[in-house]
Write an enzyme that holds these catalytic residues in place. Structure first.
Site, PDB file in Angstrom:
ATOM      1  N   ASN A   7      18.089 -36.534  -9.851  1.00  0.00           N
ATOM      2  CA  ASN A   7      19.457 -36.875 -10.259  1.00  0.00           C
ATOM      3  C   ASN A   7      20.417 -35.867  -9.608  1.00  0.00           C
ATOM      4  O   ASN A   7      20.316 -34.664  -9.852  1.00  0.00           O
ATOM      5  CB  ASN A   7      19.537 -36.805 -11.791  1.00  0.00           C
ATOM      6  CG  ASN A   7      20.919 -37.138 -12.310  1.00  0.00           C
ATOM      7  OD1 ASN A   7      21.910 -36.716 -11.738  1.00  0.00           O
ATOM      8  ND2 ASN A   7      20.983 -37.868 -13.399  1.00  0.00           N
ATOM      9  N   HIS A  43      24.578 -41.117 -12.124  1.00  0.00           N
ATOM     10  CA  HIS A  43      25.214 -41.708 -13.301  1.00  0.00           C
ATOM     11  C   HIS A  43      26.689 -41.890 -12.969  1.00  0.00           C
ATOM     12  O   HIS A  43      27.421 -40.908 -12.833  1.00  0.00           O
ATOM     13  CB  HIS A  43      25.026 -40.757 -14.494  1.00  0.00           C
ATOM     14  CG  HIS A  43      25.552 -41.295 -15.787  1.00  0.00           C
ATOM     15  ND1 HIS A  43      25.341 -40.648 -16.981  1.00  0.00           N
ATOM     16  CD2 HIS A  43      26.269 -42.409 -16.086  1.00  0.00           C
ATOM     17  CE1 HIS A  43      25.913 -41.348 -17.975  1.00  0.00           C
ATOM     18  NE2 HIS A  43      26.490 -42.413 -17.445  1.00  0.00           N
ATOM     19  N   ARG A  45      29.830 -42.466 -14.390  1.00  0.00           N
ATOM     20  CA  ARG A  45      30.426 -42.472 -15.731  1.00  0.00           C
ATOM     21  C   ARG A  45      31.761 -43.189 -15.701  1.00  0.00           C
ATOM     22  O   ARG A  45      32.446 -43.225 -14.676  1.00  0.00           O
ATOM     23  CB  ARG A  45      30.601 -41.031 -16.227  1.00  0.00           C
ATOM     24  CG  ARG A  45      29.271 -40.311 -16.461  1.00  0.00           C
ATOM     25  CD  ARG A  45      29.514 -38.981 -17.131  1.00  0.00           C
ATOM     26  NE  ARG A  45      29.931 -39.153 -18.495  1.00  0.00           N
ATOM     27  CZ  ARG A  45      29.149 -38.956 -19.574  1.00  0.00           C
ATOM     28  NH1 ARG A  45      27.898 -38.558 -19.419  1.00  0.00           N
ATOM     29  NH2 ARG A  45      29.614 -39.137 -20.778  1.00  0.00           N
ATOM     30  N   HIS A  50      31.981 -36.968 -12.375  1.00  0.00           N
ATOM     31  CA  HIS A  50      31.242 -36.352 -11.261  1.00  0.00           C
ATOM     32  C   HIS A  50      31.001 -37.376 -10.140  1.00  0.00           C
ATOM     33  O   HIS A  50      31.665 -37.321  -9.117  1.00  0.00           O
ATOM     34  CB  HIS A  50      29.963 -35.626 -11.713  1.00  0.00           C
ATOM     35  CG  HIS A  50      29.163 -36.296 -12.797  1.00  0.00           C
ATOM     36  ND1 HIS A  50      28.717 -37.592 -12.716  1.00  0.00           N
ATOM     37  CD2 HIS A  50      28.719 -35.813 -13.984  1.00  0.00           C
ATOM     38  CE1 HIS A  50      28.023 -37.878 -13.795  1.00  0.00           C
ATOM     39  NE2 HIS A  50      28.022 -36.835 -14.606  1.00  0.00           N
ATOM     40  N   THR A 100      26.651 -34.330 -21.716  1.00  0.00           N
ATOM     41  CA  THR A 100      25.679 -35.155 -20.994  1.00  0.00           C
ATOM     42  C   THR A 100      25.233 -36.238 -21.967  1.00  0.00           C
ATOM     43  O   THR A 100      25.646 -36.233 -23.120  1.00  0.00           O
ATOM     44  CB  THR A 100      24.496 -34.286 -20.500  1.00  0.00           C
ATOM     45  OG1 THR A 100      23.555 -35.128 -19.826  1.00  0.00           O
ATOM     46  CG2 THR A 100      23.782 -33.580 -21.640  1.00  0.00           C
ATOM     47  N   GLY A 192      16.336 -33.108 -19.894  1.00  0.00           N
ATOM     48  CA  GLY A 192      15.979 -31.770 -20.344  1.00  0.00           C
ATOM     49  C   GLY A 192      14.675 -31.241 -19.765  1.00  0.00           C
ATOM     50  O   GLY A 192      14.258 -30.126 -20.095  1.00  0.00           O
ATOM     51  N   GLY A 213      17.423 -33.859 -13.280  1.00  0.00           N
ATOM     52  CA  GLY A 213      18.612 -33.379 -12.585  1.00  0.00           C
ATOM     53  C   GLY A 213      18.863 -31.898 -12.756  1.00  0.00           C
ATOM     54  O   GLY A 213      18.702 -31.105 -11.826  1.00  0.00           O
ATOM     55  N   HIS A 214      19.240 -31.504 -13.975  1.00  0.00           N
ATOM     56  CA  HIS A 214      19.776 -30.160 -14.203  1.00  0.00           C
ATOM     57  C   HIS A 214      18.858 -29.043 -13.700  1.00  0.00           C
ATOM     58  O   HIS A 214      19.309 -28.137 -12.994  1.00  0.00           O
ATOM     59  CB  HIS A 214      20.076 -29.970 -15.695  1.00  0.00           C
ATOM     60  CG  HIS A 214      20.747 -28.685 -15.988  1.00  0.00           C
ATOM     61  ND1 HIS A 214      22.102 -28.486 -15.826  1.00  0.00           N
ATOM     62  CD2 HIS A 214      20.251 -27.496 -16.389  1.00  0.00           C
ATOM     63  CE1 HIS A 214      22.410 -27.246 -16.128  1.00  0.00           C
ATOM     64  NE2 HIS A 214      21.307 -26.626 -16.486  1.00  0.00           N
TER      65      HIS A 214
HETATM   66  N1  PXP Z   1      17.805 -39.621 -17.516  1.00  0.00           N
HETATM   67  C1  PXP Z   1      18.965 -39.993 -18.103  1.00  0.00           C
HETATM   68  C2  PXP Z   1      19.063 -41.381 -18.637  1.00  0.00           C
HETATM   69  C3  PXP Z   1      20.066 -39.117 -18.167  1.00  0.00           C
HETATM   70  O1  PXP Z   1      21.214 -39.513 -18.735  1.00  0.00           O
HETATM   71  C4  PXP Z   1      19.937 -37.837 -17.591  1.00  0.00           C
HETATM   72  C5  PXP Z   1      21.105 -36.899 -17.604  1.00  0.00           C
HETATM   73  O2  PXP Z   1      22.090 -37.360 -16.733  1.00  0.00           O
HETATM   74  C6  PXP Z   1      18.709 -37.496 -16.999  1.00  0.00           C
HETATM   75  C7  PXP Z   1      17.652 -38.397 -16.995  1.00  0.00           C
HETATM   76  C8  PXP Z   1      18.490 -36.157 -16.357  1.00  0.00           C
HETATM   77  O3  PXP Z   1      18.556 -35.161 -17.324  1.00  0.00           O
HETATM   78  P1  PXP Z   1      18.536 -33.636 -16.863  1.00  0.00           P
HETATM   79  O4  PXP Z   1      19.783 -33.412 -16.055  1.00  0.00           O
HETATM   80  O5  PXP Z   1      18.535 -32.891 -18.158  1.00  0.00           O
HETATM   81  O6  PXP Z   1      17.300 -33.430 -16.050  1.00  0.00           O
END
Ligand code: PXP
Length: 239
Positions: A7, A43, A45, A50, A100, A192, A213-214
């Site tokens: 992500n 995503h 939004r 972003h 988020t 997460g 992602g994060h």
């Molecule tokens: N999956 C979904 C549906 C999400 O909304 C997100 C956050 O944008 C993620 C995965 C990825 O989460 P993280 O950034 O905590 O890895």
């Protein structure tokens, strides 16, 4: 073997902080693919905080693996998805004030709307995934509205502090995977997950794709995108 979807929203967050053209999430996506990612997630939004429409259009042209578009189940977003035709749409709940995505979709309570949007997306040739908590009622509802996949929200497991809480949350994820697969649903997971907590989830088996992602973008800031993605690919593949 499971796949990693990266992500790249956070790359766009840094760009938007300055309102300039860099860093570009489209470049980040290409680097992630070169490092072994088998999917790219963004995503879009409703408030465009972003990822921008331009990013989604360019990613549709440049992503060589699979493009997964996360979005709210609104008419505006479904219209955009039907024009762009990503490989997969993941429907998520969306609140403007959240940092988020906070919880899974309540598919059961919103079944009429979600079925309508799922039908439209399916007719447009798009695979539909629903982001849900590891909850049997929601999984059954996802099956009933015609989703191809669920994405299990792993946030509660990732945030649990005590070992017994972590174990309980992991058990819920395990039961959710088995229940969904029994119904014929594909199973993705995300939210997460990081380089430590993913190991126990991978050990459960049964997950087709992790959307992360994060933790990857945070590590990429320090060690580079290539290394950050390669390390997570290795974990997802059970390394
Ligand atoms: N999956 C979904 C549906 C999400 O909304 C997100 C956050 O944008 C993620 C995965 C990825 O989460 P993280 O950034 O905590 O890895």
């Amino acid at each position: 073997m499971s796949k990693l979807g990266v992500n790249v929203d956070h790359v766009a967050t840094v760009r938007q902080a300055r309102g300039t053209a860099e860093p570009d999430p489209v470049t980040a996506a290409a680097l992630a693919e070169l490092a072994g990612a088998e999917g790219i997630t963004v995503h879009l939004r409703e408030d465009r905080r972003h990822i921008q429409d331009r990013d989604v259009a360019l990613l549709r042209q440049t992503v060589k693996t699979r493009l997964n578009l996360e979005m709210a189940a609104t008419d505006e977003m479904v219209g955009i998805a039907l024009k762009i035709v990503p490989d997969c749409v993941t429907l998520v709940p969306e609140k403007r004030e959240e940092l988020t995505t906070e919880g899974g979709l309540d598919v059961f309570m919103n079944r009429h709307l979600i079925k309508k949007q799922t039908d439209l997306l399916r007719q447009g040739g798009i695979v539909v995934s629903l982001f849900v908590d590891p909850d049997l009622e929601q999984i059954k509802a996802a099956h009933r509205v015609g989703a191809h996949f669920i994405e299990i929200h792993t946030g509660a497991y990732c945030e649990a502090r005590l070992p017994e809480q972590k174990q309980d949350e992991l058990k819920k994820i395990d039961q959710a995977i088995r229940a969904a697969r029994k119904l014929g649903l594909g199973v993705n997971a995300g939210h997460g997950l990081n380089y430590q907590n993913i190991r126990n989830v991978v050990a459960l088996g049964g997950i087709e794709e992790y959307n992360i992602g994060h933790s990857i973008i945070s590590r990429a800031v320090l060690v580079g995108m290539d290394q950050a993605v390669r390390e997570m690919v290795a974990l997802v593949k059970g390394g």
